[in-house]
Enzyme design. Structure first.
Site: not given
Lengths: 341, 1222
Positions: B37, B70, B120, B1019
């Site tokens: 996210t 990642e 973020r 999630n």
């Protein structure tokens, strides 16, 4: 002696009067092929149910959208699915595949209880290549607020709506539970049905005593189940005239069952339970038996046989009607009468 | 930016993620992805498009591959680039940090590529999913060019600029935009077409890049190791490429302007030509500053804003050229914090640039402008014009703060500037601003996204939508902020002067300040069960007052009644939406209805006529039910009650309650803990009352099984057993029944619901096996409308909680009754209704909560476990309960192992000190303390008592032993056995954290690992993991997962000394309980893999446990326990489930994740279904064989003088005395 098994059903020329009726086997291309190879003169696909279409569309959309737009990290939980093949689309795809491989007529079946958007599936089935359509009027009239006349009117309206949407032959599969079946049958033909299929069988609920849950159950038909369609075909054949097609279904399990069905006036005899029990080859056996019986009894053709024992062709027409009940009782008491005589 | 609206440009309303991803996808051949996210959407888009065989610019469908992390995505990207394939990836926050090692390599090899980042916050004292620049600023030293987009349009355009420029420059580009604010904002943008892409991405550059790819036909070697003689010079060899970057970016931007009319500079100045004060800013905040500048300039002030687009290589020349020569003072705003630095990165760049140029032959200013630096907007904190004005004011001060913050109140170090609450930004004529308050489940956000598209794409108007969600997954509130107007909308902040306010849930009116941002004379639409004539008396005084004071035009509709009539369930989107159009006056109403219907047709056209029919019926009926309310006198005696009880702890009243009421922005710095430490046990203060129906207990039918309490995901239905006397003072009618038990006699039992904490999910009723003898549908618990029961149940719940819990030692814990009388120390989480994970955590907390420490991987469990304002982890009557922390996603196993090591070190030290202090403690107590095995609850209780006695003694110690005593006092509690529970989901355990998990499994250390296996990344919205089963559809597996699920248990079993259990509470709750008890008891590593139903499975969550049962019945999820502690010749592998009794197809047919594949990819579905059944058959056969196998050697060979040095097992292998194969 050669026996001519050909018959006409809904205006379709069939190589024999033995038709594979709706079952899981007729719905899949592979098993449908086996049925045809075993001699099925036509294949009736399982019904596409109105409830199935609606339930699936609503449920899948709900579950694809469940939890969406509620939480910043997970705005939804499924990939973007713009379109999916619903129950109707999948049915049509199967119909197309079965039609593409089949040399015999393929009859699609639609179950609707109300005239709604699903009537358009009749047209889609025609477009997908169905040679005829069976409208399966299958419902349980449980609403005490609805009078029998209302239900019948709705059924007839539905037949008319489907008739108006397709040009292929249309059969209507009825339940035996109308108060005035003969009247409904006549009106169904007048509303545009090319023939009637007698009768559909209901899933009957059962109880699971371990869980106390209601469970749906469908038992395969028994030979005795044939009596009901025999009676009504015998009654309706002369009533509806020679142009209306009649199919006997429920309890056809042997060559003699087929003979009986044809004799009372059916154009075709439809088999389901016997095939499910014994496999597609059962059709071959029954057909061979039919030939043998007709040969033995010196019948040349199915057309000769058909209707030879309908209510107007038998000595005692009332045998098919209510008096039959009394006679049965009397026949049970007969032996005692004899002994006291 | 000048917006030339060319008539041939196609406009669409997109969010920033899709705007960037469309270009990235078109210009890539290999896309390696991983969810995080707020960048996941870009990866999801790419996967969706690839699944739909959408080609890139060159006609090829890109290879889209999900990696394990990642770090993996960056590694795969690096490899693809080295082969000469165009590649990209998308990430944010910690994900970017994991890419950094590869980023150094990619840049060092001068390899063109672009990483798109939805910037973020990096987790520090807390995790935050929201936006700031702390992640991208951490990548400064990697050698990547950094390009910042400040709007959705820019995210689209700069995506192309980055891809084009990197190929020309050979320097890789990091293209970033603000997480959420830009990534998730929906805005109307002009789209680039393929010709635009072709024009800027030059074939020659692509071919030159390909030519550098590794090939055996022209072999080279890269990635050498270099020595002091060469590395430094070689590192400097790339300089000229970096020097060229600003020029190349400028050139590409000029070419973009030629084609589209949208002109950007490396930096762009906006404001007075003779400005003396300038704010320098980067990203979405530029919009707010620009608006403020316009207002101030119109008022005669000499101010301006300089927007930085290219952050690295820093465009010094362009910055100097863009700043008016009249500038005297500059405030540089950074959206990040670097504690201990002189200033944040952008500030430092500007200061350095100015210093250098002022020291040149041709200084740009008569004297060095004063430069001050400020932080703003961390974790998406609002940044508005009201915060910008004071910055310009500060710049005008004689002695401005050299470093400041804005947007918060810093009452500790006093760095913050005030917020000008009187400042109202003038809005453009013809603009409509609207606010919508709804619940996640009611479809409000979806309707508003649709409205933005209807208006933005169907008319000449511009449109913007931004959506705010609360931190709960069930019953969460959403606020939609919409703007429509004749000019492009740059206001990247929330609506604060609404022309139209809608409240889609009557209950929110009491909980939220719905009318706070309504303008005077605004229109207010309320979804109300009360009609226009009766609603007034049901409003609180506060609401009435605001309606009157602001002269609001007030309308009501009973949308739920309409939804019920047309079969829409609780989704009222297409009922409220026509009312908005009717009242807000953005479009003519008739026109609006036609457009709404056309949108519904477009959205659902391929998903079924019945869905369309229902929506159309909803639309048609909505306006008929809309009624205008005449404002009445302000007389209501209904006032809003206090949010937490008066006797709540100070912190709860002072801080938590403010966060709960949505006023967290008002809390000053001093209100917060300095290190991220918060009290547990706070969800109980957050009475959310989200259930429409709650379970009501019928004591007469109850069979005391405890299953309802066991499965409750929210610990909202509980079981207590107590002596009859304990309920002497109970409220009238408080139900209880005789408790049937061999161990505890003459006791009563009560099952009680917490009416305001229940989510109404219905799982308890689904599992209740007790049916009425006279009416089978009536069970011992039944869902009933909350309104009829709330008041009574509140009283009963309050009393119920006052009944003392049963002594933990009285009932055996391996039974359901025995575990369910224990206090849950995990309660009332914000997890989804019917969540399959939380019942496991609750059970663990019941069994071991008073002596456990949790290491929690990032994911659902860390969010419902600890997302402010409240936490469900709580304490028992003695104040003991789980201690909890979340480190990261990838490192959780290691994090937990570290806790174990720390605990062991402390326990060892404590034991040493106990021995050393034997003379003062007393030999008897010492032996008891050190020799207790603490295997049973009773022994643990005894040990606690010994520790208490020990502490009493230690506190009185003086003299030489005083130092040891003080140390032992600090460690004495560690003499009581504690458990380390390492908790996380399958994304962690199977994928990103697997390396660490494997390490911990191999360590032999005593940790308990609980994997809450939902078979997807729940999630982040249901992306596939290696736990995703074959044939399931998930994000990143849009066409159905082709490969089988990893058998994680098999990996762990291979170590031989790891306790492994696979469990499913819905299928076998006793086995579940036993597995936890055995895991706790096993002194080495334990791995418990728990089947967890999830909303991402596409199931009716009230049947959560039934699905678990079917999963086991079909053999899809076999239950087993592998106990390495078995005695010799034992059978360590116990298969706890029965031979499959239904085909897998029967189980999967009931779950949308599987069922949908047959409807999207029918042939593939048939193929994968057959393989899925084969997987199950194969595994079952294997497991049956395992279950029959004897194992002769325990996990660690214990040399025993009585045993022969060599042993032989069934298989004939011989072992020597070291346990090695002979």
């Amino acid at each position: 002696m050669t026996v001519d098994l050909r018959t006409r059903y809904l205006g379709l020329e069939l190589r024999s009067p033995i038709v594979a009726s709706s079952s899981p086997l007729t719905g899949e291309p592979a098993s449908a092929r086996l049925l045809e190879q075993a001699g099925a003169a036509a294949i009736v696909l399982p019904s596409l149910f109105e409830e199935e279409i609606v339930f699936e569309e609503i449920q899948i959309n709900r579950s694809l959208e469940a939890g969406s737009d509620s939480f910043a990290e997970a705005l939804d939980y499924f990939p973007n699915i713009e379109s999916f093949a619903g129950a109707g689309d999948r049915y049509l795809a199967r119909l197309r595949r079965i039609k593409a491989q089949a040399a015999v007529p393929v009859i699609a079946s639609l179950n609707a209880t109300t005239a709604g958007g699903w009537v358009r599936y009749a047209k889609l089935m025609q477009d997908a290549g169905a040679d005829a359509l069976e409208l399966n009027l299958y419902h349980v009239a449980a609403d005490p607020a609805r009078a029998a006349a209302d239900i019948e009117a709705a059924d007839l309206a539905l037949i008319a709506a489907v008739r108006a949407s397709v040009s292929i032959p249309l059969a209507v599969k009825l339940s035996p539970y109308y108060s005035s079946l003969a009247n409904v049958a006549r009106h169904a033909i007048e509303a545009g049905a090319d023939g009637l299929v007698l009768f559909n069988r209901f899933y009957q609920p059962d109880l699971d005593l371990d869980t106390l849950d209601v469970v749906a159950r469908l038992d395969l038909s028994q030979p005795a189940d044939l009596r009901l369609p025999l009676r009504w075909i015998a009654i309706l054949r002369p009533e509806l005239g020679p142009d209306a097609s009649l199919a006997a279904t429920s309890g056809i399990g042997s060559a003699t069952d087929v003979v009986k069905a044809l004799m009372v006036g059916a154009d075709v005899a439809m088999m389901t339970s016997a095939i499910l029990r014994n496999g597609p080859d059962k059709i071959r056996t029954v057909e061979a038996g039919l030939r043998a019986w007709m040969g033995e009894h010196e019948y040349e053709s199915v057309s000769q046989l058909r209707g030879s024992a309908s209510s107007t062709s038998v000595e005692d027409a009332t045998a098919f009607e209510r008096a039959n009940y009394m006679r049965t009782l009397r026949s049970w008491s007969a032996p005692r009468d004899l002994t006291t005589a | 930016m000048t917006l030339a609206r060319k008539t041939d440009q196609h406009h669409e309303c997109l969010d920033g993620n899709e705007a960037a991803a469309r270009v990235a996808y078109a210009l890539s051949e290999v896309i390696s992805i991983y969810p995080i996210t707020p960048a996941s959407t870009m990866a999801e888009n790419a996967d969706d498009w690839a699944a739909a065989s959408k080609p890139n610019l060159w006609g090829k469908v890109p290879e889209v591959i999900e990696m394990q992390s990642e770090a993996g995505a960056a590694g795969a990207l690096h490899g693809a680039l080295q082969k000469g394939a165009l590649g990209t990836t998308f990430t944010a926050s910690q994900g970017l940090l994991l890419m950094i090692p590869n980023m150094f390599k990619i840049a060092g090899e001068l390899t063109p590529t672009v990483i798109h980042v939805a910037a973020r916050t990096i987790a520090t004292h807390a995790l935050s999913i929201f936006g700031d620049h702390s992640d991208v600023m951490h990548a400064r030293s990697t050698g990547w060019a950094m390009l910042a987009a400040g709007s959705v349009q820019e995210a689209h355009d700069f995506s192309l600029v980055a891809h084009a420029a990197t190929l020309r420059a050979r320097v890789p580009f990091l293209h970033f935009f603000d997480g959420f604010r830009t990534s998730s904002e929906v805005n109307k943008i002009a789209l680039l077409d393929d010709d635009d892409l072709r024009a800027l991405v030059r074939d020659d550059d692509v071919l030159a890049f390909r030519a550098r790819g590794l090939t055996p036909d022209a072999p080279v070697v890269r990635g050498t190791a270099q020595n002091p003689d060469s590395f430094f010079q070689a590192r400097e060899a790339c300089n000229s490429f970096y020097l060229a970057v600003p020029g190349i970016v400028g050139q590409v931007m000029d070419e973009l302007a030629e084609r589209t009319g949208r002109r950007y500079g490396l930096v762009d100045y906006h404001g007075a030509a003779d400005a003396d004060r300038v704010v320098v800013v980067m990203g979405s905040a530029a919009g707010a500053v620009e608006e403020t500048v316009d207002t101030l300039v119109a008022a005669g002030e000499r101010v301006g804003v300089l927007k930085v687009r290219l952050f690295q290589p820093f465009p010094v020349d362009e910055l100097m050229a863009a700043l008016p020569s009249t500038v005297r003072a500059i405030a540089v705003l950074d959206r990040t914090k670097e504690p201990g630095a002189v200033g944040e990165p952008l500030y430092l760049e500007v200061v350095a640039a100015l210093t250098e140029r002022m020291d040149s032959d041709n200084p740009p200013f008569a004297s060095m402008p004063r430069v001050i630096g400020g932080r703003y907007g961390l974790s998406s904190k609002e940044f508005t014009p009201a915060m910008t004005g004071p910055i310009f004011a500060e710049l005008a001060a004689v002695r401005p703060k050299r470093h400041f913050t804005v947007g918060i109140h810093d009452d500790v170090t006093h760095l913050s500037l005030p917020i000008d609450t009187e400042f109202h930004q003038a809005r453009p004529a013809g603009e409509v601003q609207a606010l919508f308050y709804g619940l996640g489940a009611d479809g409000t956000v979806g309707a508003n996204k649709a409205s933005v598209k209807i208006i933005g794409e169907g008319t000449d108007l511009f449109a913007q939508g931004y959506f705010v969600y609360d931190s709960k997954k069930s019953g969460s509130m959403t606020v939609s902020h919409l703007r429509f107007g004749p000019r492009p909308i740059l206001s990247a902040y929330l609506v604060d002067q609404a022309d139209f306010v809608a409240c889609h849930q009557f209950g929110l009116l009491e909980r939220t300040k719905v009318l706070e941002h309504a303008k005077h004379g605004a229109t207010f639409l309320l979804n109300s069960p009360y009609g226009p004539d009766e609603v007034w008396e049901h409003l609180s005084q506060d609401v009435q007052q605001q309606l009157v004071d602001k002269a609001i035009d007030f309308w009501v509709i009973d949308a739920f009644a309409v939804a019920e009539e047309v079969g829409m369930g609780n989704r009222i989107n297409t009922i409220m939406q026509p009312c908005f159009f009717q009242l807000a006056g953005v479009l003519p109403p008739e026109d609006a209805i036609a457009r709404i219907k056309s949108f519904v047709q477009k959205t659902y056209g391929k998903r079924g006529q019945s869905v369309i029919d229902r929506n159309f019926a909803a639309i048609d009926r909505s306006l008929e039910r809309l009624g205008r309310v005449t404002l009445g006198p302000v007389v209501s005696d209904r006032s809003i009650t206090s949010i937490v009880p008066d006797d709540a702890p100070d912190f709860i009243r002072r801080v938590t309650s403010v966060l709960m009421s949505g006023d967290g922005d008002l809390l000053p710095v001093s209100a917060f803990p300095v290190d991220g430490t918060f009290p547990t046990g706070t969800t109980k203060y957050e009475k959310r009352a989200v259930a429409l129906q709650i379970p009501i207990w019928d004591a007469a039918i109850c069979i005391d099984c405890g299953k309802c309490a066991m499965v409750c995901p929210h610990a909202a239905i509980r079981m207590k057993v107590f002596p009859a006397a304990a309920i002497a003072g109970a409220p009238a009618g408080f139900p209880s029944k005789d408790f049937k038990s061999r161990e505890v006699v003459d006791h009563r039992l009560t099952i009680q619901v917490a009416p305001d904490d229940c989510t109404g999910c219905g799982v308890c009723v689904d599992v209740c096996p007790a049916k009425s003898k006279t009416e089978v549908r009536h069970k011992s618990i039944n869902m009933e409308p909350v309104a009829a029961h709330r008041d009574v149940e509140r009283l009963r719940w309050d009393f119920f909680t006052s009944i003392p819990p049963l002594d933990r030692g009285l009932l055996p814990h391996d039974t359901i009754k025995g575990s369910q009388v224990l206090d849950p120390l995990f309660e009332f989480s914000g997890a989804c209704g019917g969540c399959g994970e939380t019942p496991y955590l609750k059970l663990v907390s019941q069994l071991f909560g008073d002596r456990m420490i949790v290491a929690n991987a990032t994911g659902c469990s860390s969010i419902y476990g600890a997302n402010l304002p409240t936490t469900p982890w709580t304490v028992n009557a003695d104040g003991r309960g789980p201690a909890w922390n979340n480190s990261l996603f990838e490192d959780n196993a290691e994090f937990g192992l570290g806790m174990r090591l720390g605990l062991d070190a402390q326990t060892d030290q404590a034991r040493r000190l106990v021995e050393r202090l034997a003379p003062v403690v007393g030999e008897g107590l010492v032996r008891e303390l050190l020799d207790s095995d603490q295997e049973t609850e009773a022994e643990i209780t005894l040990q606690r008592d010994r520790v208490r006695r020990l502490r009493n003694i230690l506190e009185k110690v003086n003299g030489d032993a005083r130092v040891d005593a003080r140390h032992l006092l600090a460690l004495a509690n560690d003499l009581v056995r504690q458990g380390i529970w390492i908790v996380g989901g399958d994304g962690w355990a199977y994928d990103i954290g697997f390396g660490g998990l494997d390490q911990v499994l191999s360590s032999g250390r005593n940790v308990n690992i609980l994997v809450l296996d939902t078979e997807v990344y729940s999630n982040t919205g249901g992306q596939a993991s290696k736990a995703t089963p074959r044939a399931a559809v998930a994000k990143f597996a849009a066409a159905g997962k082709a490969t089988r699920k990893k058998d994680l248990g098999a990996v762990a079993r291979a170590y031989g000394d790891v306790y492994v259990a696979q469990i499913s509470m819905g299928a076998n709750d006793v086995q579940t309980t036993k597995a936890f008890l055995e895991a706790d008891a096993w002194p080495g590593p334990s791995l418990v893999i728990a089947y967890s139903t999830c909303i991402a499975h596409g199931i009716d969550m009230s049947k959560s446990m039934s699905h678990q049962k079917d999963a086991v019945k079909s053999g899809y999820w076999p239950l087993y326990r592998f106990q390495p502690s078995e005695i010799e010749e034992g059978q360590p592998f116990k298969l706890d489930s029965h031979t499959p009794s239904i085909p897998v197809s029967e189980f999967v047919a009931t779950e949308t994740r599987f069922a949908i594949l047959a409807r999207t990819h029918p042939e593939r579905a048939v193929e994968l279904a057959a393989l899925a059944q084969a997987d199950v058959d194969e595994r079952w056969r294997y497991y049956e064989q395992l279950a029959a196998m004897h194992r002769s050697v325990p996990h660690v060979h214990q040399p025993d003088p009585d045993v022969q040095p060599e042993v032989e097992n069934d298989a004939g292998y011989r072992y020597d005395d070291k346990g090695d194969l002979a």
